[in-house]
Design a protein around this motif. Structure first.
Motif, PDB file in Angstrom:
ATOM      1  N   PHE A  73       0.773  -1.077  -0.142  1.00 14.59           N
ATOM      2  CA  PHE A  73       0.142   0.072   0.059  1.00 14.59           C
ATOM      3  C   PHE A  73       0.871   1.173   0.019  1.00 14.59           C
ATOM      4  N   PRO A  74       1.708   1.599   0.778  1.00 10.28           N
ATOM      5  CA  PRO A  74       2.423   2.584   0.875  1.00 10.28           C
ATOM      6  C   PRO A  74       3.447   2.710  -0.510  1.00 10.28           C
ATOM      7  N   TYR A  75       3.924   1.832  -1.051  1.00  8.07           N
ATOM      8  CA  TYR A  75       4.579   1.911  -2.262  1.00  8.07           C
ATOM      9  C   TYR A  75       3.621   2.384  -3.640  1.00  8.07           C
ATOM     10  N   TYR A  76       2.546   1.633  -3.655  1.00  9.43           N
ATOM     11  CA  TYR A  76       1.604   1.991  -4.697  1.00  9.43           C
ATOM     12  C   TYR A  76       0.821   3.337  -4.515  1.00  9.43           C
ATOM     13  N   ALA A  77       0.485   3.376  -3.117  1.00  7.58           N
ATOM     14  CA  ALA A  77      -0.138   5.020  -2.852  1.00  7.58           C
ATOM     15  C   ALA A  77       0.816   6.025  -3.120  1.00  7.58           C
ATOM     16  N   VAL A  78       2.074   6.043  -2.736  1.00  6.02           N
ATOM     17  CA  VAL A  78       3.120   6.887  -3.035  1.00  6.02           C
ATOM     18  C   VAL A  78       3.417   7.188  -4.570  1.00  6.02           C
ATOM     19  N   GLN A  79       3.279   6.162  -5.344  1.00  2.00           N
ATOM     20  CA  GLN A  79       3.442   6.102  -6.820  1.00  2.00           C
ATOM     21  C   GLN A  79       2.200   6.848  -7.537  1.00  2.00           C
ATOM     22  N   SER A  80       0.946   6.553  -6.985  1.00  2.00           N
ATOM     23  CA  SER A  80      -0.203   7.062  -7.692  1.00  2.00           C
ATOM     24  C   SER A  80      -0.311   8.425  -7.435  1.00  2.00           C
ATOM     25  N   ARG A  81      -0.054   9.051  -6.178  1.00  2.00           N
ATOM     26  CA  ARG A  81       0.093  10.565  -5.887  1.00  2.00           C
ATOM     27  C   ARG A  81       1.262  11.092  -6.461  1.00  2.00           C
TER      28      ARG A  81
END
Length: 350
Positions: free
Chosen positions: A177-185
Protein backbone atom coordinates in the motif's frame (compact mmCIF):
# COMPACT_ATOMS: atom_id res chain seq x y z
CA UNK A 1 -33.47 18.50 27.75
CA UNK A 2 -30.88 18.21 24.98
CA UNK A 3 -30.21 14.54 25.81
CA UNK A 4 -33.83 13.62 25.19
CA UNK A 5 -33.71 15.29 21.80
CA UNK A 6 -30.68 13.21 20.83
CA UNK A 7 -32.41 10.03 21.99
CA UNK A 8 -35.48 10.91 19.89
CA UNK A 9 -33.19 11.61 16.92
CA UNK A 10 -31.48 8.21 17.26
CA UNK A 11 -34.84 6.48 17.59
CA UNK A 12 -36.09 8.24 14.47
CA UNK A 13 -33.03 7.08 12.49
CA UNK A 14 -33.73 3.51 13.60
CA UNK A 15 -37.45 3.78 12.80
CA UNK A 16 -38.57 3.47 16.43
CA UNK A 17 -41.47 5.39 17.94
CA UNK A 18 -40.89 6.44 21.54
CA UNK A 19 -43.55 7.70 23.97
CA UNK A 20 -43.60 11.40 24.78
CA UNK A 21 -41.11 12.28 27.50
CA UNK A 22 -42.76 13.41 30.74
CA UNK A 23 -42.12 16.94 31.93
CA UNK A 24 -39.43 17.49 34.51
CA UNK A 25 -35.66 17.29 34.74
CA UNK A 26 -35.61 13.54 35.49
CA UNK A 27 -37.62 10.91 33.65
CA UNK A 28 -36.08 7.62 34.77
CA UNK A 29 -38.92 5.39 33.60
CA UNK A 30 -38.96 6.97 30.15
CA UNK A 31 -35.18 6.61 29.91
CA UNK A 32 -35.30 2.90 30.74
CA UNK A 33 -38.07 2.41 28.18
CA UNK A 34 -36.00 4.20 25.54
CA UNK A 35 -32.92 2.07 26.28
CA UNK A 36 -34.84 -1.20 26.01
CA UNK A 37 -36.46 -0.01 22.76
CA UNK A 38 -33.30 1.28 21.11
CA UNK A 39 -30.66 -1.24 22.26
CA UNK A 40 -32.06 -4.28 20.37
CA UNK A 41 -32.36 -2.17 17.21
CA UNK A 42 -28.73 -1.07 17.55
CA UNK A 43 -27.63 -4.69 17.92
CA UNK A 44 -29.66 -5.71 14.85
CA UNK A 45 -28.10 -2.87 12.86
CA UNK A 46 -24.61 -3.98 13.88
CA UNK A 47 -25.31 -7.56 12.87
CA UNK A 48 -26.08 -6.54 9.27
CA UNK A 49 -22.28 -6.55 8.78
CA UNK A 50 -21.26 -8.68 11.76
CA UNK A 51 -17.68 -9.61 10.89
CA UNK A 52 -15.78 -6.98 12.91
CA UNK A 53 -18.15 -7.06 15.87
CA UNK A 54 -18.15 -10.87 16.17
CA UNK A 55 -14.36 -11.14 15.74
CA UNK A 56 -13.56 -8.53 18.39
CA UNK A 57 -16.25 -9.71 20.77
CA UNK A 58 -14.85 -13.25 20.54
CA UNK A 59 -11.29 -11.99 20.95
CA UNK A 60 -11.91 -10.45 24.37
CA UNK A 61 -13.06 -13.65 26.17
CA UNK A 62 -10.24 -15.53 24.41
CA UNK A 63 -7.75 -13.09 25.94
CA UNK A 64 -9.24 -13.51 29.39
CA UNK A 65 -9.47 -17.30 29.07
CA UNK A 66 -5.87 -17.53 27.87
CA UNK A 67 -4.70 -15.35 30.74
CA UNK A 68 -6.46 -17.46 33.36
CA UNK A 69 -5.62 -20.86 31.86
CA UNK A 70 -1.94 -20.28 31.17
CA UNK A 71 -1.21 -18.63 34.47
CA UNK A 72 -2.98 -21.32 36.43
CA UNK A 73 -0.96 -23.92 34.53
CA UNK A 74 2.30 -22.07 35.12
CA UNK A 75 1.55 -21.61 38.78
CA UNK A 76 0.90 -25.33 39.25
CA UNK A 77 3.92 -26.52 37.26
CA UNK A 78 6.48 -23.97 38.48
CA UNK A 79 5.56 -23.39 42.09
CA UNK A 80 8.08 -25.97 43.34
CA UNK A 81 11.22 -24.26 42.01
CA UNK A 82 12.61 -20.77 42.45
CA UNK A 83 13.59 -20.66 38.77
CA UNK A 84 10.04 -21.54 37.75
CA UNK A 85 8.60 -18.75 39.86
CA UNK A 86 11.12 -16.30 38.39
CA UNK A 87 10.21 -17.28 34.82
CA UNK A 88 6.52 -16.91 35.55
CA UNK A 89 7.14 -13.46 37.00
CA UNK A 90 9.22 -12.32 34.01
CA UNK A 91 6.82 -13.69 31.39
CA UNK A 92 5.83 -11.25 28.63
CA UNK A 93 2.40 -12.84 28.37
CA UNK A 94 0.56 -10.36 30.64
CA UNK A 95 1.86 -7.47 28.57
CA UNK A 96 0.95 -9.23 25.34
CA UNK A 97 -2.60 -10.00 26.48
CA UNK A 98 -3.02 -6.45 27.77
CA UNK A 99 -2.06 -5.05 24.35
CA UNK A 100 -4.44 -7.35 22.50
CA UNK A 101 -7.32 -6.74 24.89
CA UNK A 102 -6.88 -2.95 24.85
CA UNK A 103 -6.60 -2.91 21.05
CA UNK A 104 -9.77 -4.99 20.75
CA UNK A 105 -11.67 -2.64 23.07
CA UNK A 106 -10.47 0.42 21.16
CA UNK A 107 -11.68 -1.12 17.90
CA UNK A 108 -14.93 -2.49 19.26
CA UNK A 109 -15.93 0.65 21.17
CA UNK A 110 -16.66 2.90 18.15
CA UNK A 111 -19.01 0.22 16.83
CA UNK A 112 -21.42 1.33 19.55
CA UNK A 113 -20.25 4.69 20.96
CA UNK A 114 -18.76 7.67 19.13
CA UNK A 115 -18.38 11.42 19.43
CA UNK A 116 -21.03 13.07 17.28
CA UNK A 117 -19.24 15.95 15.57
CA UNK A 118 -20.36 18.30 12.81
CA UNK A 119 -20.40 15.46 10.29
CA UNK A 120 -22.84 13.45 12.40
CA UNK A 121 -20.90 10.24 11.69
CA UNK A 122 -18.34 8.19 13.58
CA UNK A 123 -15.45 8.57 11.14
CA UNK A 124 -13.34 10.90 13.30
CA UNK A 125 -13.81 8.73 16.40
CA UNK A 126 -12.69 5.73 14.34
CA UNK A 127 -9.62 7.60 13.10
CA UNK A 128 -8.48 8.54 16.58
CA UNK A 129 -9.18 5.16 18.22
CA UNK A 130 -7.93 3.00 15.35
CA UNK A 131 -4.60 4.85 15.26
CA UNK A 132 -3.96 3.67 18.80
CA UNK A 133 -5.35 0.19 18.15
CA UNK A 134 -3.02 -0.37 15.18
CA UNK A 135 -0.01 0.56 17.30
CA UNK A 136 -1.09 -1.81 20.08
CA UNK A 137 -1.82 -4.68 17.67
CA UNK A 138 1.48 -4.09 15.86
CA UNK A 139 3.49 -4.29 19.09
CA UNK A 140 1.45 -7.28 20.22
CA UNK A 141 2.30 -9.12 16.99
CA UNK A 142 6.05 -8.74 17.52
CA UNK A 143 5.86 -9.56 21.23
CA UNK A 144 3.64 -12.53 20.41
CA UNK A 145 6.15 -13.94 17.92
CA UNK A 146 8.93 -13.57 20.48
CA UNK A 147 6.80 -15.38 23.04
CA UNK A 148 6.04 -18.25 20.67
CA UNK A 149 9.72 -18.75 19.76
CA UNK A 150 10.72 -18.84 23.42
CA UNK A 151 7.92 -21.01 24.72
CA UNK A 152 7.36 -23.56 21.94
CA UNK A 153 10.32 -25.91 21.44
CA UNK A 154 11.09 -29.27 19.85
CA UNK A 155 8.05 -30.72 18.07
CA UNK A 156 5.93 -27.70 18.95
CA UNK A 157 8.32 -25.42 17.04
CA UNK A 158 5.99 -25.63 14.05
CA UNK A 159 3.67 -23.12 15.78
CA UNK A 160 6.12 -20.16 15.82
CA UNK A 161 7.37 -21.10 12.35
CA UNK A 162 3.87 -20.95 10.86
CA UNK A 163 3.06 -17.75 12.79
CA UNK A 164 6.25 -16.07 11.55
CA UNK A 165 5.61 -17.08 7.95
CA UNK A 166 2.03 -15.80 8.14
CA UNK A 167 3.14 -12.56 9.77
CA UNK A 168 5.90 -12.01 7.20
CA UNK A 169 3.57 -12.57 4.24
CA UNK A 170 0.95 -10.26 5.72
CA UNK A 171 3.58 -7.61 6.45
CA UNK A 172 4.90 -7.76 2.88
CA UNK A 173 1.37 -7.44 1.51
CA UNK A 174 0.76 -4.43 3.76
CA UNK A 175 3.92 -2.77 2.42
CA UNK A 176 2.39 -2.76 -1.04
CA UNK A 177 0.00 0.00 0.00
CA UNK A 178 2.56 2.70 0.87
CA UNK A 179 4.54 1.85 -2.26
CA UNK A 180 1.63 2.04 -4.69
CA UNK A 181 -0.06 4.88 -2.82
CA UNK A 182 3.06 7.03 -3.12
CA UNK A 183 3.38 6.15 -6.80
CA UNK A 184 -0.25 7.06 -7.53
CA UNK A 185 -0.02 10.44 -5.78
CA UNK A 186 3.40 11.18 -7.26
CA UNK A 187 1.92 10.99 -10.76
CA UNK A 188 0.15 14.29 -10.03
CA UNK A 189 3.55 15.98 -9.83
CA UNK A 190 6.01 13.78 -11.70
CA UNK A 191 3.79 12.72 -14.58
CA UNK A 192 3.24 9.20 -16.02
CA UNK A 193 6.05 6.68 -15.60
CA UNK A 194 6.46 6.34 -19.37
CA UNK A 195 6.65 10.11 -19.97
CA UNK A 196 9.92 11.48 -21.34
CA UNK A 197 9.40 14.66 -19.30
CA UNK A 198 8.77 12.82 -16.03
CA UNK A 199 10.06 14.90 -13.14
CA UNK A 200 12.48 13.46 -10.57
CA UNK A 201 11.24 12.19 -7.22
CA UNK A 202 11.49 14.62 -4.31
CA UNK A 203 10.49 15.07 -0.69
CA UNK A 204 10.03 18.81 -1.21
CA UNK A 205 6.32 19.52 -0.73
CA UNK A 206 6.63 22.85 -2.55
CA UNK A 207 8.21 21.36 -5.68
CA UNK A 208 4.82 20.95 -7.36
CA UNK A 209 3.95 24.59 -6.73
CA UNK A 210 7.39 25.68 -7.92
CA UNK A 211 7.01 23.74 -11.16
CA UNK A 212 3.38 24.45 -12.04
CA UNK A 213 2.90 27.94 -10.54
CA UNK A 214 6.32 29.61 -10.13
CA UNK A 215 4.79 33.07 -9.52
CA UNK A 216 2.90 31.84 -6.49
CA UNK A 217 5.89 29.86 -5.29
CA UNK A 218 8.16 32.90 -5.49
CA UNK A 219 5.61 35.08 -3.68
CA UNK A 220 5.19 32.54 -0.88
CA UNK A 221 8.94 32.10 -0.52
CA UNK A 222 9.34 35.89 -0.34
CA UNK A 223 6.88 36.01 2.55
CA UNK A 224 8.52 33.07 4.23
CA UNK A 225 11.96 34.67 4.04
CA UNK A 226 11.12 38.35 4.57
CA UNK A 227 8.08 38.65 6.84
CA UNK A 228 9.50 39.54 10.25
CA UNK A 229 7.86 38.14 13.35
CA UNK A 230 4.45 36.52 13.03
CA UNK A 231 2.35 38.92 10.92
CA UNK A 232 -1.22 38.13 9.88
CA UNK A 233 -1.61 37.53 6.14
CA UNK A 234 -4.96 38.05 4.44
CA UNK A 235 -5.78 35.52 1.70
CA UNK A 236 -8.85 33.94 0.13
CA UNK A 237 -10.84 31.44 2.16
CA UNK A 238 -12.84 28.54 0.79
CA UNK A 239 -13.54 24.81 0.85
CA UNK A 240 -11.47 22.10 2.46
CA UNK A 241 -8.92 19.94 0.63
CA UNK A 242 -8.29 22.67 -1.90
CA UNK A 243 -5.73 25.38 -2.58
CA UNK A 244 -7.33 27.73 -0.07
CA UNK A 245 -5.11 28.67 2.90
CA UNK A 246 -2.06 27.81 0.79
CA UNK A 247 -0.16 30.94 1.88
CA UNK A 248 -0.66 30.29 5.58
CA UNK A 249 0.01 26.57 5.22
CA UNK A 250 3.25 27.03 3.28
CA UNK A 251 4.67 29.90 5.34
CA UNK A 252 3.44 29.11 8.83
CA UNK A 253 2.06 32.64 9.14
CA UNK A 254 -1.43 33.16 10.59
CA UNK A 255 -4.36 34.11 8.40
CA UNK A 256 -7.91 35.23 9.18
CA UNK A 257 -9.55 31.99 8.11
CA UNK A 258 -8.43 28.87 6.30
CA UNK A 259 -10.93 26.05 5.86
CA UNK A 260 -14.04 27.24 7.71
CA UNK A 261 -15.67 23.83 7.98
CA UNK A 262 -12.58 22.40 9.71
CA UNK A 263 -12.57 25.27 12.18
CA UNK A 264 -16.22 24.54 12.97
CA UNK A 265 -15.47 20.85 13.23
CA UNK A 266 -12.66 21.19 15.77
CA UNK A 267 -13.92 24.22 17.69
CA UNK A 268 -17.56 23.13 17.72
CA UNK A 269 -20.57 24.34 15.78
CA UNK A 270 -21.26 26.97 18.44
CA UNK A 271 -18.12 28.96 17.63
CA UNK A 272 -18.92 32.23 15.88
CA UNK A 273 -15.52 33.16 14.52
CA UNK A 274 -15.66 31.42 11.11
CA UNK A 275 -19.07 32.94 10.39
CA UNK A 276 -17.80 36.38 11.43
CA UNK A 277 -14.51 36.27 9.54
CA UNK A 278 -15.65 34.89 6.20
CA UNK A 279 -17.76 37.98 5.25
CA UNK A 280 -14.93 40.25 6.45
CA UNK A 281 -12.52 38.63 4.00
CA UNK A 282 -15.11 38.84 1.25
CA UNK A 283 -15.76 42.54 1.97
CA UNK A 284 -12.08 43.45 1.85
CA UNK A 285 -11.53 41.71 -1.48
CA UNK A 286 -14.91 42.40 -3.10
CA UNK A 287 -15.80 46.00 -2.28
CA UNK A 288 -14.26 48.51 -4.70
CA UNK A 289 -14.28 51.39 -2.20
CA UNK A 290 -11.96 51.82 0.77
CA UNK A 291 -14.68 52.79 3.28
CA UNK A 292 -14.14 50.58 6.35
CA UNK A 293 -11.39 48.43 4.82
CA UNK A 294 -8.75 50.00 7.03
CA UNK A 295 -10.86 49.40 10.13
CA UNK A 296 -11.27 45.73 9.23
CA UNK A 297 -7.54 45.31 8.62
CA UNK A 298 -6.82 46.96 11.96
CA UNK A 299 -9.43 44.85 13.74
CA UNK A 300 -7.67 41.64 12.77
CA UNK A 301 -4.14 43.09 12.87
CA UNK A 302 -3.50 42.29 9.20
CA UNK A 303 -0.08 43.32 7.90
CA UNK A 304 0.00 41.67 4.46
CA UNK A 305 -2.75 41.37 1.84
CA UNK A 306 -2.10 38.62 -0.68
CA UNK A 307 -3.60 38.97 -4.15
CA UNK A 308 -3.06 36.02 -6.47
CA UNK A 309 -5.01 34.01 -8.99
CA UNK A 310 -7.14 32.34 -6.33
CA UNK A 311 -8.21 35.67 -4.84
CA UNK A 312 -9.15 37.02 -8.28
CA UNK A 313 -11.13 33.90 -9.20
CA UNK A 314 -12.91 33.75 -5.84
CA UNK A 315 -13.85 37.40 -5.37
CA UNK A 316 -13.58 38.82 -8.88
CA UNK A 317 -14.65 38.02 -12.40
CA UNK A 318 -12.75 37.59 -15.66
CA UNK A 319 -9.46 37.83 -13.78
CA UNK A 320 -10.24 41.26 -12.31
CA UNK A 321 -10.53 41.96 -8.59
CA UNK A 322 -12.99 44.72 -7.59
CA UNK A 323 -10.68 45.86 -4.81
CA UNK A 324 -7.55 46.09 -6.96
CA UNK A 325 -7.79 49.85 -7.47
CA UNK A 326 -8.34 50.65 -3.80
CA UNK A 327 -5.41 48.43 -2.84
CA UNK A 328 -3.17 50.22 -5.35
CA UNK A 329 -4.22 53.63 -4.02
CA UNK A 330 -4.15 52.94 -0.30
CA UNK A 331 -1.54 50.25 0.25
CA UNK A 332 2.19 49.86 -0.25
CA UNK A 333 3.34 47.12 -2.60
CA UNK A 334 5.70 44.88 -0.65
CA UNK A 335 6.24 42.29 -3.40
CA UNK A 336 5.04 41.84 -6.96
CA UNK A 337 5.60 39.50 -9.89
CA UNK A 338 3.66 38.65 -13.04
CA UNK A 339 0.52 37.35 -11.33
CA UNK A 340 0.88 37.96 -7.58
CA UNK A 341 0.94 41.17 -5.59
CA UNK A 342 1.53 41.34 -1.85
CA UNK A 343 0.46 44.58 -0.22
CA UNK A 344 1.71 45.85 3.13
CA UNK A 345 -0.49 47.54 5.73
CA UNK A 346 0.64 49.03 9.00
CA UNK A 347 -2.06 48.21 11.58
CA UNK A 348 -2.97 51.02 13.94
CA UNK A 349 -1.61 50.45 17.47
CA UNK A 350 -4.19 49.05 19.87
Amino acid sequence: PDGAGQVFGLAHELGIRLPVRPEGSLALGWGITAVFAIFPAVIRAKLIYPGTTILLTALLPMVVATWVTIFNTKEQSNEETEEGRRKATLSSLPFLLLLIGTGALLTLGPEFVYLKDNFGFRLNTIFKFYYQAWVLFGIAAIVGLDYLWREFVNAARIAPVLATVGYSLTFLLALMFPYYAVQSRAVEYRGPAASETRLPATLNGLAQLQHFNPDEYNAIMWLKNNAAGNPVVLEATGGAYSSYARVSANTGLPTLLGWANHQLQWRGSSTQEPGMREPVISDIYSRPFWENTGDLLNQYNVEYIYVGGLERSTYGSEGLLPSQEKFDEQLEVAYQNNSVTIYRWQPAPK
